[in-house]
Write an enzyme that holds these catalytic residues in place. Structure first.
Site, PDB file in Angstrom:
ATOM      1  N   ASP A 296      -4.394 -10.557 -15.730  1.00 45.52           N
ATOM      2  CA  ASP A 296      -5.460 -11.527 -15.520  1.00 45.52           C
ATOM      3  C   ASP A 296      -6.593 -11.208 -16.486  1.00 45.52           C
ATOM      4  O   ASP A 296      -6.983 -10.048 -16.634  1.00 45.52           O
ATOM      5  CB  ASP A 296      -5.971 -11.452 -14.077  1.00 45.52           C
ATOM      6  CG  ASP A 296      -6.144 -12.831 -13.461  1.00 45.52           C
ATOM      7  OD1 ASP A 296      -6.911 -13.619 -14.044  1.00 45.52           O
ATOM      8  OD2 ASP A 296      -5.526 -13.110 -12.426  1.00 45.52           O
TER       9      ASP A 296
ATOM     10  N   ASP B  27      -8.650 -16.592 -16.448  1.00 49.09           N
ATOM     11  CA  ASP B  27      -9.442 -17.115 -15.340  1.00 49.09           C
ATOM     12  C   ASP B  27     -10.510 -18.090 -15.847  1.00 49.09           C
ATOM     13  O   ASP B  27     -11.215 -17.798 -16.821  1.00 49.09           O
ATOM     14  CB  ASP B  27     -10.104 -15.931 -14.619  1.00 49.09           C
ATOM     15  CG  ASP B  27     -10.828 -16.334 -13.360  1.00 49.09           C
ATOM     16  OD1 ASP B  27     -10.152 -16.786 -12.425  1.00 49.09           O
ATOM     17  OD2 ASP B  27     -12.060 -16.193 -13.318  1.00 49.09           O
TER      18      ASP B  27
ATOM     19  N   HIS C  88      -3.357 -17.351  -5.329  1.00 48.64           N
ATOM     20  CA  HIS C  88      -4.316 -16.605  -4.514  1.00 48.64           C
ATOM     21  C   HIS C  88      -5.485 -17.471  -4.036  1.00 48.64           C
ATOM     22  O   HIS C  88      -6.255 -17.052  -3.178  1.00 48.64           O
ATOM     23  CB  HIS C  88      -4.855 -15.416  -5.312  1.00 48.64           C
ATOM     24  CG  HIS C  88      -5.588 -15.834  -6.547  1.00 48.64           C
ATOM     25  ND1 HIS C  88      -4.945 -16.374  -7.638  1.00 48.64           N
ATOM     26  CD2 HIS C  88      -6.906 -15.818  -6.864  1.00 48.64           C
ATOM     27  CE1 HIS C  88      -5.840 -16.669  -8.561  1.00 48.64           C
ATOM     28  NE2 HIS C  88      -7.032 -16.337  -8.123  1.00 48.64           N
ATOM     29  N   ASP C  89      -5.622 -18.677  -4.600  1.00 51.78           N
ATOM     30  CA  ASP C  89      -6.723 -19.578  -4.228  1.00 51.78           C
ATOM     31  C   ASP C  89      -6.276 -20.755  -3.368  1.00 51.78           C
ATOM     32  O   ASP C  89      -7.092 -21.625  -3.050  1.00 51.78           O
ATOM     33  CB  ASP C  89      -7.399 -20.135  -5.485  1.00 51.78           C
ATOM     34  CG  ASP C  89      -8.294 -19.129  -6.175  1.00 51.78           C
ATOM     35  OD1 ASP C  89      -8.780 -18.204  -5.493  1.00 51.78           O
ATOM     36  OD2 ASP C  89      -8.511 -19.260  -7.395  1.00 51.78           O
TER      37      ASP C  89
ATOM     38  N   GLU D 115      -6.449 -21.050 -16.717  1.00 50.49           N
ATOM     39  CA  GLU D 115      -6.914 -21.748 -15.519  1.00 50.49           C
ATOM     40  C   GLU D 115      -8.026 -22.685 -15.980  1.00 50.49           C
ATOM     41  O   GLU D 115      -9.084 -22.234 -16.397  1.00 50.49           O
ATOM     42  CB  GLU D 115      -7.445 -20.762 -14.483  1.00 50.49           C
ATOM     43  CG  GLU D 115      -7.883 -21.455 -13.204  1.00 50.49           C
ATOM     44  CD  GLU D 115      -8.680 -20.543 -12.277  1.00 50.49           C
ATOM     45  OE1 GLU D 115      -8.659 -20.784 -11.060  1.00 50.49           O
ATOM     46  OE2 GLU D 115      -9.348 -19.617 -12.763  1.00 50.49           O
TER      47      GLU D 115
ATOM     48  N   ASN E 299      -0.407   4.532  -0.218  1.00 53.14           N
ATOM     49  CA  ASN E 299      -1.061   5.791   0.200  1.00 53.14           C
ATOM     50  C   ASN E 299      -1.747   5.715   1.564  1.00 53.14           C
ATOM     51  O   ASN E 299      -2.481   6.619   1.940  1.00 53.14           O
ATOM     52  CB  ASN E 299      -2.065   6.248  -0.871  1.00 53.14           C
ATOM     53  CG  ASN E 299      -3.171   5.227  -1.101  1.00 53.14           C
ATOM     54  OD1 ASN E 299      -3.235   4.205  -0.408  1.00 53.14           O
ATOM     55  ND2 ASN E 299      -4.044   5.491  -2.070  1.00 53.14           N
TER      56      ASN E 299
ATOM     57  N   ASP F 240       0.854  -1.194   0.000  1.00 49.76           N
ATOM     58  CA  ASP F 240       0.000   0.000   0.000  1.00 49.76           C
ATOM     59  C   ASP F 240       0.888   1.242   0.000  1.00 49.76           C
ATOM     60  O   ASP F 240       1.721   1.414   0.891  1.00 49.76           O
ATOM     61  CB  ASP F 240      -0.901  -0.041   1.240  1.00 49.76           C
ATOM     62  CG  ASP F 240      -1.673   1.254   1.445  1.00 49.76           C
ATOM     63  OD1 ASP F 240      -1.885   1.970   0.447  1.00 49.76           O
ATOM     64  OD2 ASP F 240      -2.052   1.540   2.594  1.00 49.76           O
TER      65      ASP F 240
END
Length: 557
Positions: free
Chosen positions: A98, A199, A329-330, A256, A23, A21
């Site tokens: 993606d 995806d 991420h899964d 995927e 900000n 991050d």
């Protein structure tokens, strides 16, 4: 074997919300990624894959897209994206985006129009069906549990959504939809991106007939993926995509492919280049599943894992190309899943798992934090979870069917849930692991004080620097990229052993998946004794035994 830049690549996946991050709003963003590009470059990475950054209402963490040609507000602006792409290219790396085109958000302008009336010109962009006997058109169940159909009061019809109801499936049988998608892809390619991770791309072609699927005993719905995956026009549509977009650029494309078989994968990723570069298969991710799917504490039986990976290694040889991954991420963190995340063995087992994967044939994928040995996190209550899949399965298996108690279910979610991959990246030992100066969107794993990038980058013995060596080896030793694969001692329950061979070189890979000290199997004793040197190993010295979580790669000819 035909050479290609993407076969020699190592890909680093970024989940932007949890990466860095810039900000102080507690959410990772594009400027945060830019700040950390040198860290990724230093690792030796050649390609960065960024999970969805498009405009989205975030019902499924950005996989519900409302505008394919704009950036999510929390992540920044299109100017930030252009800067990111330029900075990646200036460092000699490439960017893969993606691509989520099985479905859109229900807030996408196409769907907002589509649901207005049956004769709207966008109606056929999605899949609408009349009720059958006052109920859903079929008994298909969504990936996230519940029905895959949503009733819409305005027109009295149901629309198909294989994921959350706010993710209506696109109708790929409509040539106008395909043109819209291909035009959008071309727009990104013209910007200069270097590829697409696609995806759930195996779900785009739906069955010719919409009819009920088989239902497991005691369940109401038939899993939709078993009915919709690898549909009748799947390869036809991907070949059209290739012809109209992909073949015009020098891209890495990875699909995927839910429910893909080895034989189907040969069609998707075949070496004639008519469809995709490679696919993600999930068979090896399912070896520790049972009748409740992944929601179980079943332990890994190593011969099952070897059977799957070895079959894919040999099956795609000379025909197609493998992708290699433990994490994304899964998936839960692999060091907690199949290694040992306790203090004594975490580093050794993380290095062992990395060695086992990176020495195989295929393109390796590193998920953010994997190179640090980041671990799963314990969740004590479902209110601490963010993932829709975890919340739904808790209702299914605790509230409704009482298969598990609360404590059992939370223990399983802590082992298998997707949120384990989504805790913020652990940069240093300052507050919030250096991820944000604000309040992080999701809880930071408390072990960040000891597991963080700052502690590892300068430490030559760290997991991070071990990954650097593995990645460097792939660039130096062609046998690791293009050599043939042969599994050895397939029935061994403790050791994963294989060779990679080219005309003038052969390497032997030995990985101990246990905390036991083991003897060298008689079948490879001569190879070990007569080795010409060690390419890499996770212990500093040499032993006649195979030590706990040891990984060693011998040069044998």
């Amino acid at each position: 074997m035909q050479k290609a830049w993407w076969k020699e690549a190592v890909v680093y996946q970024i989940y932007p919300r949890s990466f860095m991050d810039s900000n102080g709003d507690g959410i990772g963003d594009l400027q945060g990624i830019i700040k950390k590009l040198d860290y990724i470059k230093n690792l030796g990475i050649t390609v960065i894959w960024v999970s969805p950054i498009y405009k989205s209402p975030n019902k499924d963490n950005g996989y519900d897209i409302s505008d394919y040609q704009d950036i999510m507000d929390e992540f920044g602006t299109m100017e930030d994206f252009d800067e990111l792409l330029k900075e990646i290219h200036q460092r000699g790396m490439k960017l893969v985006m993606d691509l989520v085109v099985n479905h859109t958000s229900d807030q996408h302008k196409w769907f907002l129009e589509s649901r207005k009336s049956k004769d709207n010109k966008y109606r056929d962009y999605y899949i609408w069906k009349d009720p059958v006997d006052g109920h859903e058109p079929t008994n298909w169940g969504s990936y996230f549990s519940g029905s895959a159909w949503q009733f819409d009061e305005t027109t009295g019809q149901y629309y198909l959504h294989q994921f959350v109801p706010e993710q209506p499936d696109l109708n790929w049988d409509n040539p106008v939809v395909r043109k819209e998608v291909f035009d959008m892809m071309t727009w990104w390619c013209e910007k200069g991106i270097d590829g697409f991770r696609m995806d759930v791309i195996s779900l785009i072609s739906k069955p010719e007939e919409y009819k009920d699927g088989p239902v497991k005993e005691g369940e109401k719905y038939s899993f939709c993926g078993a009915v919709t995956a690898n549909g009748p026009h799947e390869h036809e549509y991907l070949q059209e995509m290739n012809q109209k977009v992909l073949s015009r650029y020098n891209l890495l494309t990875v699909g995927e492919t839910s429910c893909v078989t080895l034989e189907e994968a040969k069609k998707y990723a075949r070496s004639d280049g008519k469809e995709l570069s490679m696919v993600f298969q999930f068979e090896h991710m399912d070896v520790d599943s049972d009748e409740h799917g992944k929601w179980t504490d079943k332990k890994l039986y190593l011969p099952d894992l070897k059977e799957v990976l070895n079959r894919w290694q040999k099956g795609l040889e000379e025909v197609a190309w493998n992708s290699l991954y433990w994490n994304n991420h899964d998936q839960p963190r692999v060091v907690s899943r199949w290694g040992n995340d306790s203090g004594e063995y975490r580093e050794l087992s993380a290095k062992m798992l990395a060695t086992c994967l990176h020495m195989m044939q295929g393109t390796p994928y590193v998920y953010q934090g994997e190179e640090l040995g980041m671990t799963n996190m314990h969740f004590s209550d479902v209110s601490e979870c963010d993932d829709i899949e975890e919340k739904n399965i808790y209702i299914d298996l605790v509230t409704d069917t009482k298969v598990y108690t609360h404590d059992q279910m939370m223990d399983i979610i802590s082992k298998k849930g997707r949120d384990n991959a989504r805790t913020p990246m652990q940069w240093d030992d300052s507050e919030n692991a250096g991820f944000t100066t604000g309040t992080p969107w999701f809880a930071v794993n408390p072990n960040y004080k000891t597991i963080n990038a700052a502690a590892q980058v300068e430490d030559p013995d760290s997991i991070y620097n071990y990954y650097r060596k593995l990645i460097e080896l792939r660039k130096e030793e062609e046998v690791i990229v293009y050599g043939t694969f042969d599994g050895l001692e397939d029935a061994d329950e403790n050791l994963y052993i294989y060779t990679r061979s080219s005309e003038n070189k052969k390497i032997l890979v030995i990985c101990n998946f246990t905390e036991k000290e083991l003897d060298v199997p008689a079948s490879i004793a001569d190879m070990v004794k007569e080795n010409r040197g060690i390419l890499i190993g996770n212990y500093k010295d040499i032993s006649e035994k195979i030590r706990p979580y040891e990984a060693v790669v011998y040069l044998t000819k």
